[in-house]
Design a protein around this motif. Structure first.
Motif, PDB file in Angstrom:
ATOM      1  N   ARG A  67       0.822  -1.219   0.000  1.00  0.00           N
ATOM      2  CA  ARG A  67       0.000   0.000   0.000  1.00  0.00           C
ATOM      3  C   ARG A  67       0.850   1.260   0.000  1.00  0.00           C
ATOM      4  O   ARG A  67       0.456   2.284  -0.563  1.00  0.00           O
ATOM      5  CB  ARG A  67      -0.927  -0.004   1.223  1.00  0.00           C
ATOM      6  N   THR A  69       3.793   1.578  -1.381  1.00  0.00           N
ATOM      7  CA  THR A  69       4.603   1.695  -2.596  1.00  0.00           C
ATOM      8  C   THR A  69       3.972   2.706  -3.540  1.00  0.00           C
ATOM      9  O   THR A  69       2.769   2.630  -3.828  1.00  0.00           O
ATOM     10  CB  THR A  69       4.709   0.335  -3.301  1.00  0.00           C
ATOM     11  N   PRO A  70       4.744   3.684  -4.044  1.00  0.00           N
ATOM     12  CA  PRO A  70       4.167   4.694  -4.936  1.00  0.00           C
ATOM     13  C   PRO A  70       3.584   4.065  -6.197  1.00  0.00           C
ATOM     14  O   PRO A  70       4.043   3.027  -6.661  1.00  0.00           O
ATOM     15  CB  PRO A  70       5.380   5.588  -5.283  1.00  0.00           C
ATOM     16  N   PRO A  71       2.550   4.693  -6.763  1.00  0.00           N
ATOM     17  CA  PRO A  71       1.952   4.172  -8.001  1.00  0.00           C
ATOM     18  C   PRO A  71       2.981   4.093  -9.121  1.00  0.00           C
ATOM     19  O   PRO A  71       3.829   4.971  -9.279  1.00  0.00           O
ATOM     20  CB  PRO A  71       0.862   5.205  -8.320  1.00  0.00           C
ATOM     21  N   GLY A  72       2.915   3.042  -9.909  1.00  0.00           N
ATOM     22  CA  GLY A  72       3.833   2.862 -11.029  1.00  0.00           C
ATOM     23  C   GLY A  72       5.157   2.247 -10.661  1.00  0.00           C
ATOM     24  O   GLY A  72       6.000   2.027 -11.535  1.00  0.00           O
ATOM     25  N   GLU A  74       7.158  -1.008  -8.998  1.00  0.00           N
ATOM     26  CA  GLU A  74       6.989  -2.409  -8.635  1.00  0.00           C
ATOM     27  C   GLU A  74       7.302  -2.609  -7.149  1.00  0.00           C
ATOM     28  O   GLU A  74       8.353  -2.184  -6.685  1.00  0.00           O
ATOM     29  CB  GLU A  74       7.920  -3.293  -9.467  1.00  0.00           C
ATOM     30  N   PRO A  75       6.400  -3.248  -6.381  1.00  0.00           N
ATOM     31  CA  PRO A  75       6.690  -3.480  -4.955  1.00  0.00           C
ATOM     32  C   PRO A  75       7.925  -4.332  -4.724  1.00  0.00           C
ATOM     33  O   PRO A  75       8.625  -4.174  -3.737  1.00  0.00           O
ATOM     34  CB  PRO A  75       5.421  -4.195  -4.456  1.00  0.00           C
TER      35      PRO A  75
END
Length: 225
Positions: A67, A69-72, A74-75
């Motif tokens: 959750r 992790t910034p958008p775009g 990869e976690p």
């Protein structure tokens, strides 16, 4: 728990497959049908139920990480081919160094003896002898190395070390490679002659010179043939 279900658990109905599914179920990656069957199994298997509870904390941490992790992005980072290659080469090099250290340590442990008759490898085509005299400090040393299947059996006789402290005998190969043969503590000026024996993975013919160095790496004496 019903009697029939208790019997099924005691009879080994908790299979290795069920134990593997514990993690997949906790992470929510089982398919709907597999998850339904596993939940039926959980009702009668305290072992797997306990495993799901234990993994609950891990699942929560992973969910929070995803959750945040910034958008775009990869976690989970994927290792590129260059990183994999470098890691593989580093592991292989580490294994080679470990095998070499084990070979030297297993071949001959360093033995320090004062006032004991000094035995060095016998003469022959596989024997080398290196000597040095420092007229300024009065330091003298003789190294004799005899060929063995694993490398060289090395003997050192040294006297007149000009300063106290830890010293090392280092074999320097003709290719520039170095290997510490023996380490000892010197009493400094006035100390008795020391006689040591050790081993090297280098064969006598591959050794270009020996050096006596301080613990800081400063050379005290250079021994040549």
């Amino acid at each position: 728990m019903s009697d029939s279900r208790a019997v099924s658990v005691r009879d080994g109905m908790c299979s290795p497959q069920h134990r593997r599914e514990v993690g997949a179920y906790a992470l929510g990656v089982l398919g709907a049908a597999d998850a339904f069957r596993f939940e039926e199994h959980l009702e009668g298997c305290p072992l797997c139920a306990g495993g799901v509870v234990e993994l609950g904390g891990v699942t929560a941490v992973l969910g929070r990480y995803a959750r945040l992790t910034p958008p775009g992005v990869e976690p989970v980072a994927r290792a590129g081919p260059g990183l994999v290659r470098r890691a593989t080469e580093a592991v292989a090099a580490g294994r080679r160094r470990t095998r070499r250290r084990r070979l030297v340590l297993g071949a001959a442990a360093v033995v320090l003896a004062v006032g004991v008759p000094f035995a060095v490898p016998g003469g022959g085509p596989g024997t080398g002898r290196w000597t040095a005299v420092d007229r300024g400090s009065g330091m003298t040393a003789v190294v004799t190395a005899g060929a063995r299947e694993w490398g060289a059996d090395v003997g050192l006789e040294i006297s007149g070390v000009p300063e106290p402290g830890v010293c090392s005998l280092v074999a320097v190969g003709r290719d520039g490679g170095e290997e510490t043969v023996a380490t000892w503590s010197s009493a400094g000026p006035g100390g008795e002659p020391l006689r040591l024996s050790g081993g090297a993975a280098l064969r006598p013919g591959a050794i270009g010179r020996f050096e006596v160095r301080t613990a800081e790496g400063r050379r005290l004496l250079l021994l040549t043939r």
